[in-house]
Write an enzyme that holds these catalytic residues in place. Structure first.
Site, PDB file in Angstrom:
ATOM      1  N   GLY A 165       0.818  -1.210   0.000  1.00 30.94           N
ATOM      2  CA  GLY A 165       0.000   0.000   0.000  1.00 30.94           C
ATOM      3  C   GLY A 165       0.851   1.258   0.000  1.00 30.94           C
ATOM      4  N   ASP A 178      -1.732  -0.167  13.669  1.00 26.55           N
ATOM      5  CA  ASP A 178      -0.807  -1.289  13.448  1.00 26.55           C
ATOM      6  C   ASP A 178      -0.261  -1.819  14.769  1.00 26.55           C
ATOM      7  OD1 ASP A 178      -1.272  -1.034  10.789  1.00 26.55           O
ATOM      8  OD2 ASP A 178       0.706  -0.293  10.247  1.00 26.55           O
TER       9      ASP A 178
END
EC number: 2.5.1.19
Length: 426
Positions: free
Chosen positions: A96, A314
């Site tokens: 990404g 994350d």
């Protein structure tokens, strides 16, 4: 399929130097390519996602020299947007951090591009970015499914003016537009619609843009103004910080089974929001000590927490497996964007935590975890998601082994993670 079984670990102790940050590495590589002058990047991450960016830059005519250990890279900047004469297809894996910024950057110059990747990349949304780029007159079409890669881009330049961008799914869309905006045809104003997720990742972007000589006016994360007449200029040297998300596993391990672990390569002045993981760990009861370029974690009596992790999604994954060792029920809230990462991380995390015996409630944007009295030895599926593999290594800090399926999926950000983890294990 390959698997790795970790036997129960008695003690975690030692020092670990972090690999470079994925987020910082790929942003800095792209800006170095667009800048005038040569940039020497040090502590670059050597991983799949970085390799996809480097391969793309090669095809786009950028010259660079990579050291034998792949952590130092000298990039000869183009001093302008990309210009190519032949149609190009760029394969970006599941990165990404390469797909989104390149999709924006390739609109600036001239060329005919197809951006594609692995099957999972074709399930990761990009519509909010494309909508914003189209407002600035970009020529982009979807080749398969609406709002998802692969994309075809005709480079024709980006117009000046005001665009709106939806910030509620991923901050990478805003990051991508911000990094391209200085090379648009005049002053650009970006207005944010919805709540901007993962704000600390925007801070990383703005900080790196500043190091390459570009100023952005940030009105409380609601509006960003990029004044006209700016261009990227190499800072000469650029040190990539250690990856703060990668630090989370070692800090958590020390909190559960320290000893003490000293993590070097990041510190209290880090530009990465994921260092706030250490604050969450401290709230759970770990002992944390900060230096300029290190963090130390020591064992503590861990208690459950109920926190909003929207800003550090994350690193929040590591809290989910740390919760197995905490007293009480832990709630991780406001993490809808787990669903659009390398895999649907909410579903994956709930499934795998249940395998080791936890009681789990999974909501649309939250997960609630109650640990079992004794963990169960299970084979953990990793869903081609580096963070799933690393998070579940912590299960071995109990008196139960854990088996990790496809452990090599950590190559996305941390190829030698399990070696480093073993070096600290007693």
């Amino acid at each position: 399929m390959e698997s790795l079984t970790l036997q129960p670990i008695e003690l975690i102790s030692g020092e670990v130097n972090l690999p470079g940050s994925k987020s910082v590495s790929n942003r800095a590589l792209l800006l170095a390519a667009l800048a005038s002058g040569t940039t020497r990047l040090t502590n670059l991450l050597d991983s799949d996602d970085i390799r996809h960016m480097l391969n793309a830059l090669t095809k786009l005519g950028v010259n660079y020299r990579l050291s034998a250990d792949k952590t130092t890279c000298e990039v000869e900047g183009l001093g302008q947007a990309f210009h190519t004469t032949q149609p190009l297809e760029l394969f970006l894996g599941n990165a990404g951090t390469a797909m989104r910024p390149l999709a924006a950057a390739l609109c600036l110059g001239q060329g005919d591009y197809v951006l594609t990747g692995e099957p999972r990349m074709k399930e990761r949304p990009i519509g909010h970015l494309v909508d914003a780029l189209r407002q600035a007159s970009a020529q982009i079409e979807y080749l398969e499914q609406e709002n998802f890669p692969p994309l075809r881009i005709q480079g024709t330049g980006l117009q000046a003016g005001t665009v709106t961008i939806d910030g509620s799914i991923s901050s990478q869309f805003l990051t991508a537009f911000l990094m391209s905006a200085p090379l648009a045809q005049g002053k650009v104003t970006i207005k944010i619609v919805g709540e901007l997720v993962s704000k600390p990742y925007i801070d990383i972007t703005l900080h790196i843009m500043e190091q390459f000589g570009v100023q952005v006016i940030n009105h409380d994360y609601q509006e960003f103004v990029i004044p006209a007449g700016q261009s990227y200029v190499s800072p000469g040297q650029f040190l990539v910080e250690g990856d703060a998300s990668s630090a989370s596993y070692f800090l958590a391990a020390a909190a559960i089974k320290g000893g003490e672990v000293k993590v070097t390569g990041i510190g209290k002045n880090s530009i990465q929001g994921d260092i706030q993981f250490a604050d969450a760990l401290e709230k759970m009861g770990a002992q944390i000590e900060w230096g300029d370029d290190y963090v130390i974690a020591r064992r503590g009596e861990l208690n459950a927490v109920d926190l909003d992790f929207n800003h550090i999604p994350d690193a929040a994954m590591t809290i989910a497996t740390t919760a197995l060792f905490a007293k009480g029920t832990t709630a991780i809230r406001n993490v809808y964007n787990w669903r659009v990462k390398e895999t649907d991380r909410l579903a994956a995390m709930a499934t795998e935590l249940r395998k080791v015996g936890a009681t789990v409630e999974e909501g649309e944007d939250f997960i609630v975890i109650t640990p079992p009295t004794k963990l169960i030895h299970a084979a953990i599926d990793t869903y081609d998601d580096h963070r799933m593999a690393m998070c579940f290594s912590l299960v071995a800090l109990s008196d139960t082994p854990v088996t990790i399926n496809d452990p090599k999926c950590t190559s996305k950000t941390f190829p030698d993670y399990f070696d480093k983890f073993a070096q600290l294990s007693r």
